[in-house]
Design a protein around this motif. Structure first.
Motif, PDB file in Angstrom:
ATOM      1  N   MET A  69      -5.855 -20.920  11.495  1.00 57.07           N
ATOM      2  CA  MET A  69      -5.861 -22.391  11.476  1.00 57.07           C
ATOM      3  C   MET A  69      -6.245 -22.871  10.085  1.00 57.07           C
ATOM      4  O   MET A  69      -6.702 -22.120   9.255  1.00 57.07           O
ATOM      5  N   THR A  70      -6.098 -24.145   9.860  1.00 57.98           N
ATOM      6  CA  THR A  70      -6.513 -24.709   8.596  1.00 57.98           C
ATOM      7  C   THR A  70      -8.028 -24.687   8.509  1.00 57.98           C
ATOM      8  O   THR A  70      -8.726 -24.663   9.513  1.00 57.98           O
ATOM      9  N   ALA A  71      -8.547 -24.741   7.286  1.00 53.20           N
ATOM     10  CA  ALA A  71      -9.985 -24.634   7.068  1.00 53.20           C
ATOM     11  C   ALA A  71     -10.741 -25.790   7.705  1.00 53.20           C
ATOM     12  O   ALA A  71     -11.889 -25.656   8.109  1.00 53.20           O
ATOM     13  N   LYS A  72     -10.094 -26.933   7.860  1.00 49.40           N
ATOM     14  CA  LYS A  72     -10.786 -28.105   8.383  1.00 49.40           C
ATOM     15  C   LYS A  72     -10.970 -28.049   9.905  1.00 49.40           C
ATOM     16  O   LYS A  72     -11.701 -28.830  10.480  1.00 49.40           O
ATOM     17  N   ASP A  73     -10.263 -27.118  10.548  1.00 48.21           N
ATOM     18  CA  ASP A  73     -10.300 -27.048  12.002  1.00 48.21           C
ATOM     19  C   ASP A  73     -11.004 -25.776  12.429  1.00 48.21           C
ATOM     20  O   ASP A  73     -10.445 -24.699  12.392  1.00 48.21           O
ATOM     21  N   ASN A  74     -12.269 -25.881  12.842  1.00 51.14           N
ATOM     22  CA  ASN A  74     -13.054 -24.726  13.242  1.00 51.14           C
ATOM     23  C   ASN A  74     -13.210 -24.606  14.748  1.00 51.14           C
ATOM     24  O   ASN A  74     -13.980 -23.782  15.231  1.00 51.14           O
ATOM     25  N   LYS A  75     -12.502 -25.442  15.501  1.00 54.80           N
ATOM     26  CA  LYS A  75     -12.592 -25.392  16.949  1.00 54.80           C
ATOM     27  C   LYS A  75     -11.908 -24.117  17.463  1.00 54.80           C
ATOM     28  O   LYS A  75     -10.975 -23.623  16.862  1.00 54.80           O
ATOM     29  N   PRO A  76     -12.382 -23.599  18.614  1.00 53.27           N
ATOM     30  CA  PRO A  76     -11.707 -22.442  19.222  1.00 53.27           C
ATOM     31  C   PRO A  76     -10.253 -22.793  19.535  1.00 53.27           C
ATOM     32  O   PRO A  76      -9.953 -23.925  19.956  1.00 53.27           O
ATOM     33  N   GLN A  77      -9.367 -21.842  19.347  1.00 55.92           N
ATOM     34  CA  GLN A  77      -7.956 -22.100  19.597  1.00 55.92           C
ATOM     35  C   GLN A  77      -7.635 -22.070  21.082  1.00 55.92           C
ATOM     36  O   GLN A  77      -8.212 -21.285  21.840  1.00 55.92           O
ATOM     37  N   THR A  78      -6.702 -22.905  21.487  1.00 56.32           N
ATOM     38  CA  THR A  78      -6.176 -22.850  22.847  1.00 56.32           C
ATOM     39  C   THR A  78      -5.188 -21.688  22.938  1.00 56.32           C
ATOM     40  O   THR A  78      -4.808 -21.081  21.927  1.00 56.32           O
ATOM     41  N   ARG A  79      -4.750 -21.391  24.151  1.00 59.38           N
ATOM     42  CA  ARG A  79      -3.771 -20.311  24.334  1.00 59.38           C
ATOM     43  C   ARG A  79      -2.490 -20.604  23.561  1.00 59.38           C
ATOM     44  O   ARG A  79      -1.921 -19.719  22.919  1.00 59.38           O
ATOM     45  N   ILE A  80      -2.035 -21.847  23.606  1.00 62.53           N
ATOM     46  CA  ILE A  80      -0.810 -22.218  22.895  1.00 62.53           C
ATOM     47  C   ILE A  80      -1.010 -22.096  21.392  1.00 62.53           C
ATOM     48  O   ILE A  80      -0.127 -21.617  20.667  1.00 62.53           O
ATOM     49  N   GLN A  81      -2.169 -22.503  20.897  1.00 66.27           N
ATOM     50  CA  GLN A  81      -2.447 -22.399  19.473  1.00 66.27           C
ATOM     51  C   GLN A  81      -2.502 -20.932  19.025  1.00 66.27           C
ATOM     52  O   GLN A  81      -2.007 -20.591  17.955  1.00 66.27           O
ATOM     53  N   ARG A  82      -3.105 -20.076  19.852  1.00 70.59           N
ATOM     54  CA  ARG A  82      -3.131 -18.647  19.520  1.00 70.59           C
ATOM     55  C   ARG A  82      -1.720 -18.070  19.466  1.00 70.59           C
ATOM     56  O   ARG A  82      -1.403 -17.245  18.611  1.00 70.59           O
ATOM     57  N   LYS A  83      -0.886 -18.517  20.390  1.00 73.87           N
ATOM     58  CA  LYS A  83       0.496 -18.054  20.426  1.00 73.87           C
ATOM     59  C   LYS A  83       1.247 -18.494  19.164  1.00 73.87           C
ATOM     60  O   LYS A  83       1.980 -17.705  18.555  1.00 73.87           O
ATOM     61  N   LYS A  84       1.050 -19.761  18.774  1.00 70.14           N
ATOM     62  CA  LYS A  84       1.703 -20.271  17.569  1.00 70.14           C
ATOM     63  C   LYS A  84       1.191 -19.543  16.322  1.00 70.14           C
ATOM     64  O   LYS A  84       1.951 -19.202  15.418  1.00 70.14           O
ATOM     65  N   HIS A  85      -0.099 -19.309  16.284  1.00 64.43           N
ATOM     66  CA  HIS A  85      -0.738 -18.612  15.167  1.00 64.43           C
ATOM     67  C   HIS A  85      -0.117 -17.225  15.009  1.00 64.43           C
ATOM     68  O   HIS A  85       0.266 -16.805  13.901  1.00 64.43           O
ATOM     69  N   ALA A  86       0.015 -16.494  16.124  1.00 61.16           N
ATOM     70  CA  ALA A  86       0.593 -15.146  16.096  1.00 61.16           C
ATOM     71  C   ALA A  86       2.068 -15.205  15.712  1.00 61.16           C
ATOM     72  O   ALA A  86       2.563 -14.334  14.971  1.00 61.16           O
ATOM     73  N   LEU A  87       2.774 -16.221  16.174  1.00 62.78           N
ATOM     74  CA  LEU A  87       4.193 -16.381  15.861  1.00 62.78           C
ATOM     75  C   LEU A  87       4.397 -16.582  14.368  1.00 62.78           C
ATOM     76  O   LEU A  87       5.309 -15.989  13.756  1.00 62.78           O
ATOM     77  N   ILE A  88       3.544 -17.403  13.765  1.00 58.12           N
ATOM     78  CA  ILE A  88       3.638 -17.645  12.318  1.00 58.12           C
ATOM     79  C   ILE A  88       3.365 -16.367  11.538  1.00 58.12           C
ATOM     80  O   ILE A  88       4.094 -16.027  10.595  1.00 58.12           O
ATOM     81  N   LEU A  89       2.334 -15.631  11.925  1.00 57.30           N
ATOM     82  CA  LEU A  89       1.998 -14.407  11.206  1.00 57.30           C
ATOM     83  C   LEU A  89       3.105 -13.369  11.323  1.00 57.30           C
ATOM     84  O   LEU A  89       3.421 -12.674  10.356  1.00 57.30           O
ATOM     85  N   ASP A  90       3.725 -13.266  12.493  1.00 64.33           N
ATOM     86  CA  ASP A  90       4.811 -12.305  12.664  1.00 64.33           C
ATOM     87  C   ASP A  90       6.014 -12.702  11.822  1.00 64.33           C
ATOM     88  O   ASP A  90       6.652 -11.854  11.188  1.00 64.33           O
ATOM     89  N   ALA A  91       6.323 -13.993  11.811  1.00 60.40           N
ATOM     90  CA  ALA A  91       7.435 -14.474  10.985  1.00 60.40           C
ATOM     91  C   ALA A  91       7.137 -14.265   9.504  1.00 60.40           C
ATOM     92  O   ALA A  91       8.009 -13.833   8.732  1.00 60.40           O
ATOM     93  N   ALA A  92       5.906 -14.540   9.105  1.00 64.86           N
ATOM     94  CA  ALA A  92       5.524 -14.371   7.706  1.00 64.86           C
ATOM     95  C   ALA A  92       5.575 -12.905   7.295  1.00 64.86           C
ATOM     96  O   ALA A  92       5.951 -12.585   6.160  1.00 64.86           O
ATOM     97  N   LEU A  93       5.221 -12.016   8.203  1.00 57.73           N
ATOM     98  CA  LEU A  93       5.285 -10.589   7.897  1.00 57.73           C
ATOM     99  C   LEU A  93       6.715 -10.178   7.590  1.00 57.73           C
ATOM    100  O   LEU A  93       6.967  -9.408   6.648  1.00 57.73           O
ATOM    101  N   ASP A  94       7.668 -10.703   8.352  1.00 55.83           N
ATOM    102  CA  ASP A  94       9.087 -10.443   8.067  1.00 55.83           C
ATOM    103  C   ASP A  94       9.459 -10.931   6.669  1.00 55.83           C
ATOM    104  O   ASP A  94      10.090 -10.215   5.885  1.00 55.83           O
ATOM    105  N   VAL A  95       9.073 -12.162   6.370  1.00 55.54           N
ATOM    106  CA  VAL A  95       9.480 -12.779   5.101  1.00 55.54           C
ATOM    107  C   VAL A  95       8.800 -12.106   3.915  1.00 55.54           C
ATOM    108  O   VAL A  95       9.450 -11.759   2.923  1.00 55.54           O
ATOM    109  N   PHE A  96       7.488 -11.892   3.991  1.00 49.30           N
ATOM    110  CA  PHE A  96       6.761 -11.272   2.880  1.00 49.30           C
ATOM    111  C   PHE A  96       7.219  -9.831   2.632  1.00 49.30           C
ATOM    112  O   PHE A  96       7.347  -9.402   1.487  1.00 49.30           O
ATOM    113  N   SER A  97       7.452  -9.076   3.705  1.00 49.78           N
ATOM    114  CA  SER A  97       7.830  -7.673   3.532  1.00 49.78           C
ATOM    115  C   SER A  97       9.248  -7.527   3.001  1.00 49.78           C
ATOM    116  O   SER A  97       9.591  -6.509   2.414  1.00 49.78           O
TER     117      SER A  97
END
Length: 204
Positions: free
Chosen positions: A1-29
Motif C-alpha cells: 500500500m502507499t505509505a500514507k495508508d497504514n490500515k490493515p488490508q481487506t481481502r480485496i486489497q490483499r488480492k489487488k496488492h498481490a495482482l500488482i506484484l505479480d504483474a510487476a514481476l513479469d514486467v521487471f523480469s
C-alpha cells in the motif's frame, strides 16, 4: 500500500496488492527496471494507473517490495544447510534446491540478476549485511567439514558462488539455454550437477 495508508488490508486489497506484484514481476523480469513503466505494470495487472497508485506510490516502491520478498526466499535454501547433516548430501541438497528455484521461479531470478547488474541500488545494504553474514556462517560450516576430512579441500566462499552460477544460469540465460538445448533439460542439469559436485567434493 502507499505509505500514507497504514490500515490493515481487506481481502480485496490483499488480492489487488498481490495482482500488482505479480504483474510487476513479469514486467521487471522482461524489461528491466529502466524499461519498466507504471503504465505497463497497470496494463499487465488489468487495472488503471490511478488504481495502481492507490496501492504503490511509485515504480520504485513496487520494485523494492518485490526485492524484499525475493531476498527472504532466495536465502532460505542456504539457511537450511544443516551443520549436523552429512556434508556431501547437504551440499547436493542445496544445489538441487537452487536448481529447482531456477526452474520454478525464473522471473524472480532474472529480477535479482537485473538488480545486481544495476549495482544493487535497492539491495546493496542487505547483500553486504544479511547475505554476507549468512554466507560467512555457512562457509565456516563447510570449512569445518573440510578440516575434518569429510569434504575435499575447496574454498567455501567460491564453492557457494559456483553453486549460484551453475544453477541460476538456467533461469537468467533461459534464452541461451533453450537456443542450445531446444528445451530446458532440468533432469539432465540436475544429474550433471550432482555428478560434478560429488566428484569435486568427495575426499580422495
Amino acid at each position: 500500500m502507499t505509505a500514507k495508508d497504514n490500515k490493515p488490508q481487506t481481502r480485496i486489497q490483499r488480492k489487488k496488492h498481490a495482482l500488482i506484484l505479480d504483474a510487476a514481476l513479469d514486467v521487471f523480469s522482461t524489461d528491466g527496471f529502466r524499461g519498466a513503466t507504471l503504465d505497463a505494470i497497470a496494463a499487465r495487472a488489468e487495472m488503471s494507473k490511478p488504481n495502481l497508485l492507490y496501492y504503490f506510490a511509485s515504480k520504485e516502491a513496487i520494485h523494492t517490495a518485490l526485492l524484499s520478498r525475493l531476498l527472504a526466499n532466495w536465502l532460505d535454501p542456504l539457511i537450511t544447510l544443516n551443520p549436523s547433516g552429512d556434508p556431501l548430501q547437504e551440499i547436493l541438497s542445496y544445489v538441487q534446491r537452487k536448481l529447482e528455484m531456477a526452474r520454478d521461479y525464473p522471473r524472480e531470478s532474472r529480477l535479482f540478476a537485473g538488480e545486481i547488474l544495476r549495482g544493487a541500488p535497492h539491495m546493496g545494504d542487505a547483500l553486504r549485511s544479511d547475505l554476507r553474514r549468512l554466507v560467512d556462517e555457512k562457509a565456516t560450516v563447510i570449512q569445518g567439514w573440510i578440516d575434518q576430512g569429510r569434504l575435499a579441500p575447496h574454498d567455501p566462499h567460491h564453492l557457494i558462488m559456483s553453486i549460484w552460477a551453475q544453477t541460476q544460469h538456467y533461469a537468467d540465460f533461459d534464452i541461451q539455454v533453450r537456443a542450445v538445448l531446444g528445451d530446458a533439460d532440468w533432469a539432465g542439469a540436475e544429474a550433471h550437477l550432482k555428478q560434478l559436485f560429488t566428484r569435486m567434493l568427495t575426499p580422495t
